[in-house]
Each structure stands twice: as C-alpha cells, then as structure tokens.
Design an enzyme around this catalytic site. Structure first.
Site, PDB file in Angstrom:
ATOM      1  CG  HIS A 473      -2.213   0.746   0.990  1.00  0.00           C
ATOM      2  ND1 HIS A 473      -2.312   1.850   0.172  1.00  0.00           N
ATOM      3  CD2 HIS A 473      -3.466   0.536   1.467  1.00  0.00           C
ATOM      4  CE1 HIS A 473      -3.564   2.289   0.167  1.00  0.00           C
ATOM      5  NE2 HIS A 473      -4.285   1.504   0.937  1.00  0.00           N
ATOM      6  CE1 TYR A 589      -8.923   7.027   6.921  1.00  0.00           C
ATOM      7  CE2 TYR A 589      -9.863   5.906   5.026  1.00  0.00           C
ATOM      8  CZ  TYR A 589      -8.844   6.638   5.596  1.00  0.00           C
ATOM      9  OH  TYR A 589      -7.761   7.008   4.840  1.00  0.00           O
ATOM     10  CB  THR A 602      -6.445   8.878   0.635  1.00  0.00           C
ATOM     11  OG1 THR A 602      -5.532   8.711   1.726  1.00  0.00           O
ATOM     12  CG2 THR A 602      -6.212   7.825  -0.418  1.00  0.00           C
TER      13      THR A 602
END
Length: 785
Positions: A473, A589, A602
């Site tokens: 990630h 979230y 993000t």
C-alpha cells in the site's frame, strides 16, 4: 547447473600452456541486445521528458515562433522592441560570422526566450484554472456561466494529446486549511459519537489548541507547504505506512479479484502466460507515457499521475525503524514462487518480449520442475508476512552478501512477483458464498509463506485458472492498481485470447533457456526467525473473518432513479447496518482521493454525521415515511458535501495528522491532537473504482465483471468494508473483521447490509412522492483504498 552456465558470458582457465578463454556468443548477444533495449528506453524517456517539459505547448511550436519572428523582421518591423538588437550587441564577436548571421542568431535567441515565456505563462494559467473547484459543488445539469467559461479555458490551455505526466507541472499544490475551520469541522464530526459531558470536554481541548499551540504548528506547516509539492504525502507515506512495525499482510496490503462468473481457461500456465504478457504490455505503455492521463469521469479535469511511476520494479525494503521503497528503472524478469521454490523467469529474449505462448511454456516448465526446495527455502516468504523489525535484522544478517543476496536481489528487482498456487479458488461448488470467502482470504494472506508481500504487487494464479492480485500500500492507492488490473483482465480475454484447447496463441522458440531456480543458504538461526515470523503471520491470518458477496437485487440504476448519489446511498446503508449490529454509532472512515492536487493521495470522509444519525434514529424509531425521506435527503446532501470538501483539500484528518507530526518534531505535547489521533476507526470503508469502461462492452458481456477487491479490518473490534458498483444492477461487498472480537461477525454484518439496502430502497422507491427540494445528483469523485 545448466542455467548457471547460461548466465555466464565467458569462462577462462589458467593452465601450464597459458590462459584458455571461452566466450559464449549467445550470452554476449543477449548483453548487446539488452543494452540496445536499454538505450531505446532512455531515448524514449528523453523524448517524453522534452514533450512533458514544454507542455502545454509542443516542441514544434518553437519553430513556429522562430519563423513568425523572422517573418516580421523581413517586413522591417521589430516585434522585440529593440531586444534583438541588444542581444546582437552582446554576442561574442566572431570574424567568421557576418552581421546578417549575428542578426539571425539574435532573432533565434529572442524567439526561444519568447517561446519559453509563453510556455511558462500558459502553464501558470492552467495551474490557476485548476485551482477553481466551484464546479464540483454545482448541481448536475445546472452549470453556471462561470463554470462554462472555465471549462472552455481549461480545454484551450490543456493543449493537444497530453502524455501521462504532462499535467504534473500544472497541477495546483494541496492547500493548508485554516485551522479554525478544521477544528470546527472536527467537532461537528464527533458530536453524534459523544454525550454532552464528553463533547464539552473535547470542545474545551479544541478551543485551547486552536488559540494556543495550534497557531504555532500551523505556521510550520504553511512553511512546509511553500517548499514541498504536497505537504501531506511524504509524511503520510513515511509515518502511516513505512514506519509501521506490525505485519503489512492483512494490516496494510489489499487485494483484487478475477472475473466473478467467467474463467477464460482452466489451464493455470496459459492464464499466467496471457496475463503476464498483458502486464508487460501495460508497462511498455507506461514507460512510453502512452496511457491517457486520468481525469474525473465526464470532465476535462486531470488527476495526478505521480503514483504510476513506482508501479513496476519496486519493492518495500525492511528497516529496523522505518522501511524504504526502492524502485529500479527497468527489469527484464519476474520472480515466481511454486511449491516452496523461487525462480527467475526472463520475459525478454533477444531484445523482444516473449509472446503469451512462450511465457506459458516457461511457466509450465516451473510447474513440472521436480526439484525440491533447498533447506529453509519453503517458508522463506513468511519473513515478509511477519513483524518488520525482525525481518530487517534477518535481512541485514543473512541476506546482505553471497548467494542469498543475489537471490534476494532477483526477487526485489523483479518487475513483479508471481505465485503459482496449488489450490482452486473462485465462485464454485455447492456453496459459492463460502468459496468467495476462501478466495478473499487466499488473496489477502494465502498460507503466509507463499507470497512476497514486500513487492509493489504480486499476482496469484490458482490451479483452476483463476487469478488475483495482492498489493503493497505504501507506493500507491487502490485506483492506480485497479487501472492496470482492469487492463490486464480485458487484454487477457478480449485481445490475446486462447485457442480451442485453452492454451495461449502463438509459437514457442525452442531455444528459450529454462527458468533459473534461485539458490539459498539458510542457516538454522535464520530458519528459527522464519518460524517465528510464520507463527505471527498465521495467528493474524487465522483471526481474519471475511465475507464476500455480490448484491444483485438492484444497483446504481434503481438508486439513481431515486435521485440519490449511489455512494451516499451505500454509506448511509452501512451506517444503518452498523447501528443495527452494535446498537450504537462509531467513527467511520471513508476514503476519498485528493489527486486533483499534485502528488495527492487520500483524505478521510467522516461518514457518520449528525444528519445520518438523525435519519437512522427516525427510521428505527418508526417515524413517518415522509419525515424519514426528508431526513435521508438531508443526510445524503451532507455526505456529498463532505466528499467534495475532502476532494478539494478541505478535509479534516490529513491536516490534523500533519499538525501532529509537526508537534512531534518540535517535542511538544497536544492533548487535543493526541486524543484525535488515538480514536479508532471501527468502520473503515472504501469504494473500489471501476474506471476503464472503454476496454470492453460490459452491456454486451455482462458476465465479465470483476468481483472487486478488499482489505483487512483496521480496528480489532471493527469492520472493514470495500464495495464496488458494477454496471447498473450489481454491487459487490467485501466485509472483514476479526474472529477474536466477540462483537463482530462478517457474515452477520453482510446480512445487515443487505437488509439496510432493501429498507432504503423501499423508503425511496420511484413510486414514492419526491419532495420539491430534492437534491440533484452532482458529479461524484472516485474513491481510493
């Protein structure tokens, strides 16, 4: 070993008669062709750098400016207002250069400076235009005159045929929000989660922070924003991802699935052949910048493409305190795992990319190879699945020299990693729902030792022809990986295809060298560390509860007919499902992208709002349908507004996160920031985007839909929910939680989601009377993992 000899270009032996030198012409030819290929790539990169560097103009426009200036000089006019004459005066005096040549050279120099000034002006104009974000807040179909003029200007200043990275220099920097506004929005977001006493205590902390320490931290943050292209991204990558010491498997990495209903071929090697070839076709397009720049769907607004740079040839290297991302410019091989062995498979031969049939042939060689794993090799991949610090120490001690370093380099420098799995996966058997859950767990963590979680991404091919992908990630977010995954899925089936027997098309070059098996020398101490990492990883994997289901009762088609944003509809349904599951609300979230800005990644949309909780309480309390519909519209509008605010740089959490990092650098404590950053996200959600609608006709081939992807739970006592909206009549959900928490259950939560979706549609169905102030659907922004 034969493959070892093939890798040597020359051999020499010292004898009493002298030196016996033997050259391998095949190896030298490979070296020559590899060099040619490398120089070709350098030339392409240089050409693209020039094109991108002068964007939004083109290199040929320089000639146009020069000719225009020279033409005006021949008409005895001076467009430079004396500058050409001044340049001529300061040129070095040369006896061989006539006065006319000096004048010509001066005109060319002036034209070049004028051309560069025009490029700079156009780029600054485009950058200022892209700072305008009012368009995202306007109602769909009711564009203001200002926005219409703005769209026209963006088209004009965007130039023609931009490359992938052409917009990078024109994208605006992410703005630093006003601290007062951030604190206000934060307090509003936590109001439905706190009672009056808790809220008053938090309000006091917030006020003290806003008027005291916050202003000092804000000053440093603004200073950073002046010097960096993005004040968030480098710290986000460093402190959220790379400094994490817990396993990245489950906790950070995420996965993507194959087609849900179709398996193009049941032959494992053939599926790998087409797919691997498609990945390298994509890499070629990426290196040549032939991929079109990403844009907001239905608009001319470009998105940042910086994350694409580290897609291939990238690995995450463990460190004792922090990991690092290493990226190499090129790699001509992939690393392959099968039954405890690691192989180096070259995908280029004599300077050309192997065809799918040749890659299938090489993969089949690996599948048929009877060689057993060397001592300690079988579970080696568990080092990447366990805690990071032990892996860093083991890497430095046992893999920093000799044969282990050479083999590790082959894995880390590979374009990507491939696992040939012996299991069958996909929707199959008498219990397709359970098979999808197993499929998700196989992609999320596998057996914990049969993956290499440090690679930027790894592709898993199962024995029945199904495949999937697992991604690290830190280097990028979900939409970037989704882009290449969708491309390879479509290219595999609709461009490359298979013959009647299910094999790849093409012919095989019989002279292909066998894939090279990597060798290892694993001492007992290292084996002990591998066992410890495997135990940590297996405990984490066994604790994960996954539930994947395709919701086909309705999709965005019916939702849109209710004049509601599909994302807002699903997010409110998730809130309702959680309330019914736990009897309370939680900090939620939802990931939203900030790629409207340079190097944007993000931002968080805090989906649990006062408006949403008011609607759900009204629904659960049996209020009248008209009242519930009105409250739903208000909640939906609020959610959309928060989504747009996050996308345009006015979010809450990234700003507070960076303020917290500054406070740590300064060595000061903030009770407010400490409490904010310690709050658990018990419901973590993300929409998996389906982007490349032009790759194939999903209406004509409705069965060729991907099942999307997912991720592990963020909180030990919470849920992770990924969803993808596919076509008009399908929504896929991936729900995760932990078995160790007695209050969570993935299958139970999945049922809550189904029920909530139906209840909302029943409330808002097209047969219901719409209120006059119904919100029109506005442009939606893609989500990130």
């Amino acid at each position: 070993m034969a493959e070892a000899h093939q890798a040597v270009a020359f051999q020499f032996t010292v004898t009493p008669e002298g030196i016996d030198l033997q050259l391998s012409h095949q190896a030298l030819t490979e070296i020559y062709l590899s060099g040619v290929r490398s120089w070709k790539k350098r030339i392409v990169r240089l050409k693209n750098s020039v094109i991108t560097g002068v964007y939004p103009a083109s290199p040929s426009s320089w000639l146009f400016v020069v000719i225009a200036i020279l033409a005006t000089m021949y008409t005895r006019s001076d467009p430079s207002m004396g500058l050409i004459a001044k340049i001529q005066e300061h040129l070095p005096v040369s006896q061989s250069m006539s006065t006319q040549c000096q004048a010509l050279l001066s005109a060319v120099l002036f034209s070049t400076m004028l051309w560069l000034l025009l490029i700079f002006t156009m780029r600054m104009c485009l950058k200022q235009l892209l700072c305008y974000h009012r368009w995202i807040f306007e109602q769909h179909g009711k564009m203001s005159n200002t926005t219409k003029v703005w769209v026209a200007l963006v088209r004009i200043f965007s130039g023609r045929k931009p490359l992938l990275y052409s917009y990078q220099g024109s994208l605006p920097n992410l703005p630093v929000p006003v601290i007062k506004d951030t604190v206000k929005r934060y307090m509003e977001s936590v109001r439905p989660l706190m009672d009056d006493t808790e809220y008053e205590r938090m309000a006091k902390l917030a006020a003290e922070f806003e008027t005291g320490l916050g202003n000092r931290l804000q000053w440093y943050l603004k200073l950073k924003a002046l010097w960096s292209s993005n004040y968030v991204s480098d710290w986000w990558e460093e402190y959220v991802y790379l400094r994490g010491r817990s396993p990245i498997m489950v906790n950070s990495n995420y996965y993507g699935m194959d087609f849900l209903y179709v398996t193009p071929t049941p032959i494992q090697a053939a599926r790998a052949g087409n797919s691997i070839h498609a990945f390298f076709l994509y890499r070629q397009k990426l290196n040549r910048e032939e991929i079109k720049p990403s844009r907001i769907p239905g608009t001319v607004i470009p998105l940042c493409a910086a994350q694409y740079e580290r897609m291939f040839n990238t690995t995450r290297t463990p460190g004792e305190e922090t990991d690092t991302l290493q990226h190499w410019q090129d790699s001509d091989h992939i690393a392959v795992y099968h039954r405890g062995r690691y192989f180096r498979l070259k995908v280029y031969q004599a300077g050309r990319l192997l065809c799918p049939r040749e890659i299938e042939f090489q993969i089949q060689r690996i599948l048929d190879d009877p060689t057993p794993p060397s001592k300690g090799e079988a579970n080696l991949g568990a080092l990447t699945a366990g805690d990071r610090t032990p892996w860093a120490k083991a890497r430095a001690k046992y893999f920093s020299s000799g044969v282990n370093k050479r083999s590790l380099d082959c894995i880390e420098k590979a374009a990507f990693f491939v696992t040939l799995d012996d299991d069958e996966q996909g929707m199959r058997g008498d219990d397709p729902a359970a098979s999808l859950d197993n499929y998700a767990k196989a992609l999320l963590h596998g057996k914990c030792y049969d993956r290499w979680f440090d690679k930027s991404f790894q592709v898993v091919y199962f024995s029945n022809g199904k495949k999937g992908i697992n991604a690290e990630h830190a280097w990028a977010d979900g939409p970037v990986l989704s882009h290449v995954w969708e491309y390879t899925l479509a290219t595999d089936c609709f461009q490359l295809g298979y013959n009647e027997e299910g094999h790849c098309k093409g012919e095989v070059d019989s002279s292909l060298p066998r894939p090279q098996k990597l060798n290892w020398e694993i001492p007992p101490e290292c084996e002990e560390q591998i066992s410890q990492s495997l135990a940590v990883a297996q405990a984490l994997a066994d604790d994960v509860d996954m539930h994947v289901f395709a919701f086909r009762d309705f999709g965005k088609g019916k939702i849109k007919r209710c004049r509601v944003s599909p994302d807002a509809f699903i997010q409110i349904a998730l809130q309702m499902a959680y309330y019914r599951d736990r009897g309370t609300f939680c900090l939620t979230y939802e990931s939203s992208m900030t790629r409207l800005f340079r190097e944007g990644r993000t931002e968080t949309v805090r989906s649990c709002t006062n408006e949403t909780t008011a609607f759900i309480r009204a629904m659960e309390g049996g209020e009248a349908a008209d009242v519930c519909r009105r409250l739903f519209r208000t909640a939906s509008e609020k959610h959309q507004h928060l989504n747009r605010m996050a996308a345009t740089g006015a979010g809450i959490d990234r700003h507070l996160f960076c303020l917290y990092v500054v406070s740590k650098y300064l060595g000061v404590e903030s009770p407010f920031l400490k409490e904010v950053l310690s709050e658990p996200w018990r419901l973590s959600t993300s929409q998996i985007p389906f982007q490349q609608l032009n790759l194939f006709d999903i209406i004509r081939y409705p069965e060729y839909v991907s099942c999307g992807g997912g991720f592990g739970p963020v909180a030990d006592d919470g849920y992770g929910v990924a969803y993808s909206i596919l076509g008009e009549n399908m929504i896929n959900f991936h729900v995760s939680c932990k078995h160790s928490c007695p209050d969570t259950d993935a299958h139970r939560f999945g049922e809550r989601i189904r029920k909530a979706l139906h209840d909302l549609l029943d409330l808002l169905g097209p047969n219901q009377k719409e209120p006059n102030n119904t919100e029109e659907r506005r442009p939606e922004v893609k989500k990130n993992l």
